[in-house]
Design a protein around this motif. Structure first.
Motif, PDB file in Angstrom:
ATOM      1  N   LEU A 116       0.879  -1.306   0.072  1.00 32.27           N
ATOM      2  CA  LEU A 116      -0.287  -0.152   0.111  1.00 32.27           C
ATOM      3  C   LEU A 116       0.973   1.342  -0.045  1.00 32.27           C
ATOM      4  O   LEU A 116       0.483   2.207  -0.724  1.00 32.27           O
ATOM      5  N   LEU A 138      -9.120   4.149   0.790  1.00 34.80           N
ATOM      6  CA  LEU A 138      -8.821   2.869   0.405  1.00 34.80           C
ATOM      7  C   LEU A 138     -10.363   2.365  -0.279  1.00 34.80           C
ATOM      8  O   LEU A 138     -11.290   2.354   0.626  1.00 34.80           O
ATOM      9  N   ASP A 141     -12.955  -0.035   1.787  1.00 39.56           N
ATOM     10  CA  ASP A 141     -13.489   0.440   2.939  1.00 39.56           C
ATOM     11  C   ASP A 141     -14.611   1.520   2.667  1.00 39.56           C
ATOM     12  O   ASP A 141     -14.411   2.679   2.043  1.00 39.56           O
ATOM     13  N   PRO A 176      -5.941  -7.729  11.437  1.00 41.43           N
ATOM     14  CA  PRO A 176      -6.102  -7.378  10.079  1.00 41.43           C
ATOM     15  C   PRO A 176      -5.581  -5.973   9.589  1.00 41.43           C
ATOM     16  O   PRO A 176      -5.636  -5.589   8.595  1.00 41.43           O
ATOM     17  N   TYR A 177      -5.436  -5.005  10.821  1.00 45.60           N
ATOM     18  CA  TYR A 177      -5.560  -3.609  10.668  1.00 45.60           C
ATOM     19  C   TYR A 177      -4.105  -3.005  10.970  1.00 45.60           C
ATOM     20  O   TYR A 177      -3.340  -3.612  11.888  1.00 45.60           O
ATOM     21  N   GLY A 178      -4.031  -1.829  10.822  1.00 45.68           N
ATOM     22  CA  GLY A 178      -3.172  -0.928  11.179  1.00 45.68           C
ATOM     23  C   GLY A 178      -3.562  -0.404  12.725  1.00 45.68           C
ATOM     24  O   GLY A 178      -4.572  -0.247  12.598  1.00 45.68           O
ATOM     25  N   GLU A 198       1.524  -2.135  12.022  1.00 46.63           N
ATOM     26  CA  GLU A 198       0.454  -2.708  10.914  1.00 46.63           C
ATOM     27  C   GLU A 198       0.299  -4.272  11.416  1.00 46.63           C
ATOM     28  O   GLU A 198       1.400  -5.072  11.690  1.00 46.63           O
ATOM     29  N   LYS A 199      -0.924  -4.502  11.365  1.00 47.40           N
ATOM     30  CA  LYS A 199      -1.238  -6.024  11.679  1.00 47.40           C
ATOM     31  C   LYS A 199      -0.586  -6.694  12.790  1.00 47.40           C
ATOM     32  O   LYS A 199      -0.125  -7.886  12.885  1.00 47.40           O
ATOM     33  N   ALA A 211      -6.876   1.576  11.890  1.00 48.71           N
ATOM     34  CA  ALA A 211      -7.088   2.294  10.879  1.00 48.71           C
ATOM     35  C   ALA A 211      -8.200   1.965   9.793  1.00 48.71           C
ATOM     36  O   ALA A 211      -8.250   0.461   9.680  1.00 48.71           O
ATOM     37  N   ALA A 212      -8.966   2.759   9.378  1.00 46.29           N
ATOM     38  CA  ALA A 212     -10.299   2.400   8.719  1.00 46.29           C
ATOM     39  C   ALA A 212     -10.223   2.810   7.298  1.00 46.29           C
ATOM     40  O   ALA A 212     -11.190   3.223   6.720  1.00 46.29           O
ATOM     41  N   GLY A 213      -9.032   3.075   6.594  1.00 48.54           N
ATOM     42  CA  GLY A 213      -9.036   3.149   5.204  1.00 48.54           C
ATOM     43  C   GLY A 213      -9.346   4.702   4.725  1.00 48.54           C
ATOM     44  O   GLY A 213      -9.486   5.038   3.522  1.00 48.54           O
ATOM     45  N   TYR A 215      -7.317   8.454   5.021  1.00 48.96           N
ATOM     46  CA  TYR A 215      -5.819   9.152   5.703  1.00 48.96           C
ATOM     47  C   TYR A 215      -5.961  10.509   5.050  1.00 48.96           C
ATOM     48  O   TYR A 215      -6.489  10.820   3.919  1.00 48.96           O
ATOM     49  N   GLN A 237       4.735  -0.590   3.740  1.00 48.50           N
ATOM     50  CA  GLN A 237       3.364  -0.385   4.496  1.00 48.50           C
ATOM     51  C   GLN A 237       3.393   1.284   4.581  1.00 48.50           C
ATOM     52  O   GLN A 237       4.197   1.964   5.221  1.00 48.50           O
ATOM     53  N   THR A 239       1.403   2.498   6.813  1.00 55.18           N
ATOM     54  CA  THR A 239       1.477   2.446   8.143  1.00 55.18           C
ATOM     55  C   THR A 239       2.847   2.734   8.685  1.00 55.18           C
ATOM     56  O   THR A 239       3.286   3.654   9.699  1.00 55.18           O
ATOM     57  N   ARG A 261     -19.278   0.594   9.097  1.00 49.50           N
ATOM     58  CA  ARG A 261     -18.399   0.334   8.200  1.00 49.50           C
ATOM     59  C   ARG A 261     -18.459  -0.903   7.284  1.00 49.50           C
ATOM     60  O   ARG A 261     -18.913  -1.748   7.802  1.00 49.50           O
TER      61      ARG A 261
HETATM   62  C1  G1P Z   1      -4.809  -1.677   5.156  1.00 50.95           C
HETATM   63  C2  G1P Z   1      -3.745  -1.061   5.837  1.00 50.95           C
HETATM   64  C3  G1P Z   1      -4.203  -1.120   7.223  1.00 50.95           C
HETATM   65  C4  G1P Z   1      -5.860  -0.663   7.670  1.00 50.95           C
HETATM   66  C5  G1P Z   1      -6.641  -1.477   6.544  1.00 50.95           C
HETATM   67  C6  G1P Z   1      -7.994  -0.747   6.508  1.00 50.95           C
HETATM   68  O1  G1P Z   1      -4.631  -3.160   5.086  1.00 50.95           O
HETATM   69  O2  G1P Z   1      -2.420  -1.559   5.791  1.00 50.95           O
HETATM   70  O3  G1P Z   1      -3.360  -0.448   8.278  1.00 50.95           O
HETATM   71  O4  G1P Z   1      -6.236  -0.883   8.743  1.00 50.95           O
HETATM   72  O5  G1P Z   1      -6.071  -1.591   5.088  1.00 50.95           O
HETATM   73  O6  G1P Z   1      -9.082  -1.706   5.765  1.00 50.95           O
HETATM   74  P1  G1P Z   1      -5.291  -4.357   4.125  1.00 50.95           P
HETATM   75  O7  G1P Z   1      -6.596  -4.216   4.283  1.00 50.95           O
HETATM   76  O8  G1P Z   1      -4.997  -3.778   2.669  1.00 50.95           O
HETATM   77  O9  G1P Z   1      -4.646  -5.559   4.454  1.00 50.95           O
END
Ligand code: G1P
Length: 300
Positions: A116, A138, A141, A176-178, A198-199, A211-213, A215, A237, A239, A261
């Protein structure tokens, strides 16, 4: 928008859309996941509309060489429009034109899927001198209701630096998130960020704010993106670039969002979004609701 000025807000939204869509195979053999319709409108248009509503004038779609149809979706279709016009189909004509009228759309190509952070960095050559900050959305999301980007712009106007959107989610679902390391400010929905990872495994997560996509990033992010090493999953990343800026004293805050969401990146999340939007749709909602009640009532 209160408090935010042209210097502190943003005009350019970057939308990374280069992923392979592996969770959506086999459909994504032929159709990019960003073009799959939520009821009748592709996710990429929903995101473009959110960015435009928050003041973006331009959207840079970062995509791979074989996914240019995501960008083509925003160009005009003169023959189709002429046919609809001739037939007096004004509602359909409005739908066809809507995406292209939202904002200017540009493309940046990510040749290799290196993460990303790498995807966002590909949009830098598209920026102008007055792009002091950029929004990144993103398209997987959907953050509902829309409006969080405007609140994020107000927070940047107050504190400077970069502002991200956070959801408070259960600890066992955090990996799965930052995830942000935060402290309180005088606004319960705005937190100062002291670190970001991250993750993480749930036991290593610094908080339950993920983090929800969405920024709003100071332009300094591009310099940081040039200095990070591959991180989680061997990828560059976003993040890690945010974490690097924080470690150098750059102010970062999050706006904690309390709405809904949807994750459009997998069939289960996508279906929920489609049902959610369809239930609110005057054409399809009432009969879908009736059918769902009956279907659920008879399910074993
Ligand atoms: C990405 C980001 C992550 C964020 C997430 C939100 O992860 O790297 O920090 O929390 O989107 O959907 P991915 O879903 O691409 O693995």
């Amino acid at each position: 928008m209160t408090g935010a000025t042209i210097e502190t807000t943003f005009r350019t939204a970057i939308v990374p859309a280069a992923g392979l869509g592996t969770r959506f195979l086999p459909a994504t053999k032929a159709v990019p996941k960003e073009l799959l319709p939520v009821v009748d409108t592709p996710g990429i248009e929903l995101v473009a509309s959110e960015a435009a509503e928050a003041g973006a004038r331009r959207m840079v779609i970062v995509t791979s060489p074989d996914k240019k149809s995501v960008v083509d979706y925003f160009s005009s279709k003169p023959e189709l429009e002429a046919t609809l016009e001739r037939k007096g189909k004004t509602a359909q004509l409005e739908k066809v034109r809507r995406a292209g009228e939202l904002l200017d759309v540009e493309v940046a190509i990510q040749e290799e899927a290196l993460g990303l952070g790498h995807a966002v960095a590909q949009a830098e050559p598209n920026l102008d001198d007055d792009d002091t900050a950029v929004a990144v959305l993103l398209p997987d999301d959907l953050v509902l209701p829309t409006g969080v980007l405007s609140k994020m712009a107000e927070v940047r106007a107050r504190y400077g630096g970069s502002v991200l959107c956070a959801f408070d989610i259960p600890k066992e679902q955090i990996s799965p998130y930052g995830v942000f390391d935060v402290s309180d400010t005088d606004d319960a929905d705005v937190k100062r960020v002291h670190g970001m990872v991250e993750k993480p495994a749930p036991e290593d997560a610094p908080s339950t704010y993920a983090a929800a996509g969405r920024y709003l990033l100071d332009r300094a992010i591009f310099d940081a993106l040039g200095r990070i090493e591959p991180g989680s999953g061997g990828e560059l990343q976003l993040t890690d670039a945010v974490a690097l800026l924080i470690s150098e004293g750059h102010p970062v805050h999050v706006v904690v969002h309390h709405g809904g969401r949807h994750d459009l990146g997998n069939p289960g999340g996508f279906l929920r979004a489609a049902v959610d939007f369809a239930l609110d749709n005057p054409d399809y909602g009432p009969s879908l609701r009736e059918w769902l009640i009956e279907r659920i009532g008879t399910a074993h």
